[in-house]
Design a protein around this motif. Sequence first.
Motif, short mmCIF file in Angstrom:
data_model
loop_
_atom_site.label_atom_id
_atom_site.label_comp_id
_atom_site.label_asym_id
_atom_site.label_seq_id
_atom_site.Cartn_x
_atom_site.Cartn_y
_atom_site.Cartn_z
N ILE A 1 4.09 -67.56 -39.90
CA ILE A 1 2.95 -67.04 -38.82
C ILE A 1 1.63 -67.20 -39.15
O ILE A 1 0.79 -67.33 -38.36
N LYS B 1 -1.12 -69.20 -36.94
CA LYS B 1 -2.30 -68.42 -36.64
C LYS B 1 -3.78 -69.30 -36.99
O LYS B 1 -4.48 -69.50 -36.36
N GLN C 1 -5.30 -64.14 -26.32
CA GLN C 1 -4.23 -63.63 -25.69
C GLN C 1 -3.41 -64.97 -25.31
O GLN C 1 -2.11 -64.66 -25.71
N LYS D 1 -3.63 -67.38 -27.52
CA LYS D 1 -2.77 -67.65 -28.68
C LYS D 1 -1.97 -66.87 -29.32
O LYS D 1 -0.99 -67.30 -29.97
N SER D 2 -1.88 -65.49 -28.76
CA SER D 2 -0.77 -64.55 -29.20
C SER D 2 0.70 -65.03 -28.25
O SER D 2 1.75 -64.98 -28.88
N ALA D 3 0.27 -65.58 -27.11
CA ALA D 3 1.48 -65.99 -26.38
C ALA D 3 2.18 -67.05 -27.08
O ALA D 3 3.37 -67.29 -27.20
N LEU E 1 1.79 -68.25 -30.25
CA LEU E 1 2.53 -67.77 -31.50
C LEU E 1 3.99 -67.20 -31.15
O LEU E 1 4.83 -67.18 -31.85
N GLN E 2 4.09 -66.36 -30.30
CA GLN E 2 5.19 -65.68 -29.97
C GLN E 2 6.37 -66.83 -29.38
O GLN E 2 7.41 -66.71 -29.75
N ASP E 3 5.80 -67.77 -28.93
CA ASP E 3 6.73 -68.94 -28.41
C ASP E 3 7.08 -69.95 -29.53
O ASP E 3 8.34 -70.27 -29.42
N LYS F 1 6.93 -69.15 -32.84
CA LYS F 1 7.33 -68.38 -34.11
C LYS F 1 8.79 -68.50 -34.72
O LYS F 1 8.92 -68.67 -36.00
N ASP F 2 9.80 -68.66 -33.91
CA ASP F 2 11.08 -69.18 -34.45
C ASP F 2 11.58 -70.54 -34.17
O ASP F 2 12.75 -70.71 -34.54
#
Length: 147
Positions: free
Chosen positions: A99, A103, A115, A117-119, A121-123, A125-126
């Motif tokens: 992560i 990031k 915002q 970037k956070s979305a 990252l969530q997409d 991360k796995d």
Amino acid sequence: MYYMKPEDFNKALSLIKDFEKKKKELDNFLSDVSVTSRLNLLEEITKNVLDNNTLLQEMGYTKEKIWPSETNGEGEPQAIMNIIDNLISNIKTNPSIKIIYIKLFLDRFHEISDQDKSAILQDVKDVDPDKLKEKLLPLISVFKLDK
């Protein structure tokens, strides 16, 4: 209360007008000045060093060897591909801080909001590191990556 004399007031206004005029002249001058990017400047320096150094020429160094401009099959500059490959290599080496690596990579895109970037990252991360490149390449084609 302090009152300004009319001649001092006029002098102050005159100085402000002169300042604004000089600022406008400076803005016009700077807008006409060509500013070379760091990348272009480094390429120019490299070319000059190679053109003027026979020892390096005899050793077989060329501009292309030092400053590769080749692209991969998708047309992405090699430097950007190296950044992504380095990111994936770092993730494979140390998956526990995946992560953080992603990031840091996303922080290189100044045009993307926090915002978004956070979305992203969530997409991702796995996503398996071997498939991460496919997810990140579209970002590079849409947004400018700071190298």
